[in-house]
Design a protein around this motif. Structure first.
Motif, PDB file in Angstrom:
ATOM      1  N   LEU A 128       0.964  -1.281  -0.089  1.00 41.50           N
ATOM      2  CA  LEU A 128       0.160  -0.118  -0.102  1.00 41.50           C
ATOM      3  C   LEU A 128       0.813   1.189  -0.024  1.00 41.50           C
ATOM      4  N   GLY A 129       1.887   1.303  -1.044  1.00 40.98           N
ATOM      5  CA  GLY A 129       2.554   2.602  -1.181  1.00 40.98           C
ATOM      6  C   GLY A 129       1.918   3.551  -1.956  1.00 40.98           C
ATOM      7  N   ILE A 130       2.520   4.854  -2.272  1.00 43.97           N
ATOM      8  CA  ILE A 130       1.804   5.641  -2.797  1.00 43.97           C
ATOM      9  C   ILE A 130       1.987   5.707  -4.422  1.00 43.97           C
ATOM     10  N   SER A 131       2.520   4.458  -5.006  1.00 42.17           N
ATOM     11  CA  SER A 131       2.768   4.323  -6.425  1.00 42.17           C
ATOM     12  C   SER A 131       3.564   5.365  -7.161  1.00 42.17           C
ATOM     13  N   THR A 132       4.822   5.781  -6.463  1.00 41.56           N
ATOM     14  CA  THR A 132       5.379   6.520  -7.301  1.00 41.56           C
ATOM     15  C   THR A 132       6.279   6.089  -8.380  1.00 41.56           C
ATOM     16  N   TYR A 133       6.735   4.599  -8.189  1.00 41.69           N
ATOM     17  CA  TYR A 133       7.401   4.241  -9.200  1.00 41.69           C
ATOM     18  C   TYR A 133       6.539   3.951 -10.687  1.00 41.69           C
ATOM     19  N   LYS A 134       5.178   3.532 -10.248  1.00 39.90           N
ATOM     20  CA  LYS A 134       4.373   3.229 -11.296  1.00 39.90           C
ATOM     21  C   LYS A 134       4.175   4.721 -11.962  1.00 39.90           C
ATOM     22  N   ALA A 135       3.975   5.609 -11.345  1.00 41.26           N
ATOM     23  CA  ALA A 135       3.665   7.043 -12.009  1.00 41.26           C
ATOM     24  C   ALA A 135       4.739   7.383 -12.711  1.00 41.26           C
ATOM     25  N   GLU A 136       6.048   7.094 -12.287  1.00 41.77           N
ATOM     26  CA  GLU A 136       7.313   7.599 -12.890  1.00 41.77           C
ATOM     27  C   GLU A 136       7.564   6.654 -14.316  1.00 41.77           C
ATOM     28  N   GLY A 172       0.253   1.515   7.274  1.00 39.60           N
ATOM     29  CA  GLY A 172       1.034   0.179   7.093  1.00 39.60           C
ATOM     30  C   GLY A 172       1.093  -0.279   5.733  1.00 39.60           C
ATOM     31  N   PRO A 173       2.250  -1.198   5.476  1.00 40.20           N
ATOM     32  CA  PRO A 173       2.299  -1.671   4.193  1.00 40.20           C
ATOM     33  C   PRO A 173       1.387  -2.668   3.515  1.00 40.20           C
ATOM     34  N   LYS A 174       0.601  -3.495   4.325  1.00 43.71           N
ATOM     35  CA  LYS A 174      -0.407  -4.271   3.653  1.00 43.71           C
ATOM     36  C   LYS A 174      -1.894  -4.064   3.886  1.00 43.71           C
ATOM     37  N   LYS A 175      -2.768  -4.601   3.204  1.00 48.13           N
ATOM     38  CA  LYS A 175      -4.161  -4.331   3.277  1.00 48.13           C
ATOM     39  C   LYS A 175      -4.681  -5.300   4.144  1.00 48.13           C
ATOM     40  N   SER A 176      -4.650  -4.843   5.745  1.00 52.51           N
ATOM     41  CA  SER A 176      -5.048  -5.806   6.662  1.00 52.51           C
ATOM     42  C   SER A 176      -5.673  -5.000   7.897  1.00 52.51           C
ATOM     43  N   ASN A 177      -5.849  -5.596   8.911  1.00 53.30           N
ATOM     44  CA  ASN A 177      -6.571  -4.873  10.064  1.00 53.30           C
ATOM     45  C   ASN A 177      -5.528  -3.847  10.455  1.00 53.30           C
ATOM     46  N   GLU A 178      -4.272  -4.191  10.327  1.00 58.58           N
ATOM     47  CA  GLU A 178      -3.138  -3.581  10.733  1.00 58.58           C
ATOM     48  C   GLU A 178      -2.636  -2.270   9.872  1.00 58.58           C
ATOM     49  N   VAL A 179      -3.341  -1.981   8.898  1.00 51.67           N
ATOM     50  CA  VAL A 179      -3.225  -0.928   7.862  1.00 51.67           C
ATOM     51  C   VAL A 179      -3.235   0.328   8.842  1.00 51.67           C
ATOM     52  N   LEU A 180      -3.851   0.423   9.733  1.00 48.89           N
ATOM     53  CA  LEU A 180      -3.841   1.489  10.846  1.00 48.89           C
ATOM     54  C   LEU A 180      -2.935   0.937  12.088  1.00 48.89           C
ATOM     55  N   PRO A 181      -1.397   1.515  11.881  1.00 55.38           N
ATOM     56  CA  PRO A 181      -0.761   0.943  13.106  1.00 55.38           C
ATOM     57  C   PRO A 181      -1.207   1.530  14.374  1.00 55.38           C
ATOM     58  N   TRP A 182      -0.926   0.600  15.353  1.00 51.20           N
ATOM     59  CA  TRP A 182      -1.200   0.783  16.824  1.00 51.20           C
ATOM     60  C   TRP A 182      -1.373   2.355  17.523  1.00 51.20           C
ATOM     61  N   PHE A 183      -0.002   2.869  16.767  1.00 47.11           N
ATOM     62  CA  PHE A 183       0.578   4.173  17.344  1.00 47.11           C
ATOM     63  C   PHE A 183      -0.127   5.373  16.796  1.00 47.11           C
ATOM     64  N   SER A 184      -0.650   5.742  15.433  1.00 49.66           N
ATOM     65  CA  SER A 184      -1.210   6.662  14.716  1.00 49.66           C
ATOM     66  C   SER A 184      -2.210   7.378  15.210  1.00 49.66           C
ATOM     67  N   ASN A 185      -2.360   8.625  15.371  1.00 50.88           N
ATOM     68  CA  ASN A 185      -3.482   9.262  15.624  1.00 50.88           C
ATOM     69  C   ASN A 185      -4.476   9.233  14.422  1.00 50.88           C
ATOM     70  N   TYR A 186      -5.491   9.595  14.558  1.00 47.11           N
ATOM     71  CA  TYR A 186      -6.507   9.430  13.444  1.00 47.11           C
ATOM     72  C   TYR A 186      -7.793  10.491  14.083  1.00 47.11           C
ATOM     73  N   SER A 187      -8.383  10.964  12.969  1.00 47.72           N
ATOM     74  CA  SER A 187      -9.796  11.909  13.225  1.00 47.72           C
ATOM     75  C   SER A 187     -10.346  12.130  12.023  1.00 47.72           C
ATOM     76  N   PHE A 227      -3.737   9.754   5.191  1.00 46.32           N
ATOM     77  CA  PHE A 227      -2.713   8.684   5.713  1.00 46.32           C
ATOM     78  C   PHE A 227      -1.881   8.426   4.431  1.00 46.32           C
ATOM     79  N   ALA A 228      -0.703   8.110   5.198  1.00 54.25           N
ATOM     80  CA  ALA A 228       0.638   7.771   4.197  1.00 54.25           C
ATOM     81  C   ALA A 228       1.546   6.801   4.738  1.00 54.25           C
ATOM     82  N   PRO A 229       2.236   6.134   4.091  1.00 53.59           N
ATOM     83  CA  PRO A 229       3.008   5.154   4.418  1.00 53.59           C
ATOM     84  C   PRO A 229       3.868   5.620   5.728  1.00 53.59           C
TER      85      PRO A 229
END
Length: 494
Positions: free
Chosen positions: A43-51, A379-394, A401-403
């Protein structure tokens, strides 16, 4: 043995305090923040694909990105080619050649010092508030309340420090006896411990190194964190600016942009050119080990704007702000000059509300900064952990969000390291914004923000957010993760 039961209880507490995980997930691919979900499974931001598919053969221009942080190792080979250079200034001549009030500001400026003096540690804002209250009335209710709050905090820290110190001391004894700071597991397993504390330290060390090669460094950092909070953060007798009248002037500081401990800023700095090779990094040392001073933050923003930055990356936050109006005025100035501010949302793992983290986009007297992006970590994968335990949200405060998990980037002394944090996610967004501006140099800050938020990758799934199951699109205003391929796909269709 005397006090045997006390020692056993202490060892039990130490076991739960510092026992590392027995297993560690494999690190993701280095540079995964630039990969694509469909092509690469990340779940990156697809930079290489765009380039490769959209930017190939197109012309880009340099974009100056100011990094307001704790200092950067500008000699690192992963950073030095991308440094902004003040061409109006002659290096090392001790003269303010461009008459901007800053002598020899070749690659930026350091507001944590003056002349040859540079400091690293600073107080928490509550200590500054206590000093102001004490100066106004040493026996007021506010003064007594703040003193009590600080005292309770210090007492708790000392208690934690007392728990961890015996194991730390035992660990240092083991390393000294072995004559190595990086002992092999074979040597450790044959080591004959001489005390209960050495035994528990040895067990943790063997287990720790099996799952974390940097266990010793991380454990030392953990111990030092308690000590530094006691000695500096909450120490009302410590003030790094005391007696130095230079800090009361409008222009102060020096050109030591590396500072005394540039780990955080160096890691942040290396992420931006990993996303945008056309970024030019302006280094502004503002964030101490402690809470940043509002005056320093305001001065840093103004310096960045006046010296041509189009993007400002800030990875800092505190729970109090003694002089928010000064920061607000500087942010308004940045907005008037069409500068984009990218800010890390914080690592408390909570839903944040307006005015709970400073600096922020909300002006004290009403209104808000439109060209401000608040960034959470994904996070890097499409799973329940895509939101890491430490990140604030609102849904109201965080824009996107970003990697920000296991991001591999530059570290002092020519090293590289994986780190986590919204501090890693913010420079990914700053790099993405720089990439957009590099290929669309006339696009304004608000337009870039709008396009980025409208072009996110959305995930149809729930995540665990502070113990609740929440839809990912409810974690931020945009409801998704930054994606530069979608941005450029939209731009080139117009």
């Amino acid at each position: 043995m005397k006090n045997t039961s006390k020692i056993i209880n202490l060892l039990t507490l130490l076991l739960f305090l510092s026992l590392p995980s027995f297993a560690q997930d494999a690190k993701p691919t280095k540079g995964w923040q630039n990969l694509d979900l469909e092509q690469d499974g990340y779940l990156g931001i697809s930079t290489y694909k765009a380039e490769k598919t959209l930017l190939n053969g197109k012309t880009a221009v340099p974009i100056v990105v100011a990094i307001i942080d704790g200092g950067v190792d500008i000699d690192h080979p992963g950073i030095s080619p991308y440094l902004w250079t003040n061409k109006r200034e002659i290096p090392g001549n001790g003269i303010d050649d461009d008459h901007n009030g800053f002598v020899d500001d070749i690659h930026g400026w350091n507001f944590l010092g003056d002349g040859k003096y540079t400091f690293h540690y600073d107080n928490k804002e509550i200590v500054r508030k206590f000093r102001a209250a004490y100066k106004a009335d040493s026996n007021s209710l506010e003064t007594r309340t703040l003193k009590s709050e600080i005292g309770n905090k210090v007492a708790a820290l000392k208690s934690q420090f007392a728990l961890i110190s015996p194991e730390y001391d035992a660990l240092m004894e083991i390393l000294k006896e072995l004559g190595s700071k990086e002992p092999t597991l074979e040597k450790l397993r044959s080591f004959k411990y001489k005390s209960e504390f050495q035994e528990i330290a040895l067990v943790h060390l063997v287990r720790g190194l099996q799952s974390d090669p940097e266990y010793i460094e991380n454990f030392t950092d953990k111990r030092n964190t308690y000590k530094n909070q006691i000695d500096y953060y909450f120490n009302v007798s410590y003030d790094p600016r005391r007696g130095n009248t230079a800090f009361s002037k409008k222009k102060y500081g020096n050109n030591n942009v590396k500072g005394l401990e540039p780990s955080h800023g160096t890691h942040v700095a290396g992420i931006i050119p990993s996303v945008c090779k056309n970024a030019k990094l302006m280094i502004i040392r503002t964030i101490p080990d402690g809470d940043p001073l509002d005056q320093d933050v305001a001065s840093s923003i103004r310096y960045a704007v006046d010296n041509g930055a189009r993007i400002i990356n800030m990875s800092t936050g505190k729970s109090l702000s003694m002089n928010k109006e000064a920061v607000d005025d500087a942010v308004r100035y940045a907005m008037s000059k069409d500068v984009l501010i990218v800010h890390a949302a914080g690592n408390a793992g909570i839903k944040i509300e307006q005015q709970t983290v400073f600096p922020n986009r909300y002006y004290q007297k009403g209104g808000l900064a439109q060209a401000w992006i608040e960034v959470g970590a994904s996070g890097p994968k499409k799973s329940n952990e895509v939101l890491p335990w430490f990140s604030n949200y609102s849904k109201q405060i965080v824009d996107v969000f970003a990697p920000g998990v296991d991001i591999y980037s530059t570290f002092p002394n020519n090293r590289y390291k994986f780190l986590n944090g919204t501090s890693m996610a913010a420079p990914v967004v700053s790099g993405a914004a720089a990439l957009i501006m590099a290929y669309n140099s006339t696009m304004g800050a608000v337009a870039v923000k709008k396009l980025m938020l409208e072009s996110v990758i959305k995930l149809d799934q729930n995540v665990n957010a502070a113990g609740e199951s929440i839809s990912f699109d409810e974690l931020s205003l945009s409801g998704g993760i930054v994606n530069v391929f979608k941005v450029f796909n939209t731009l080139f269709k117009k």
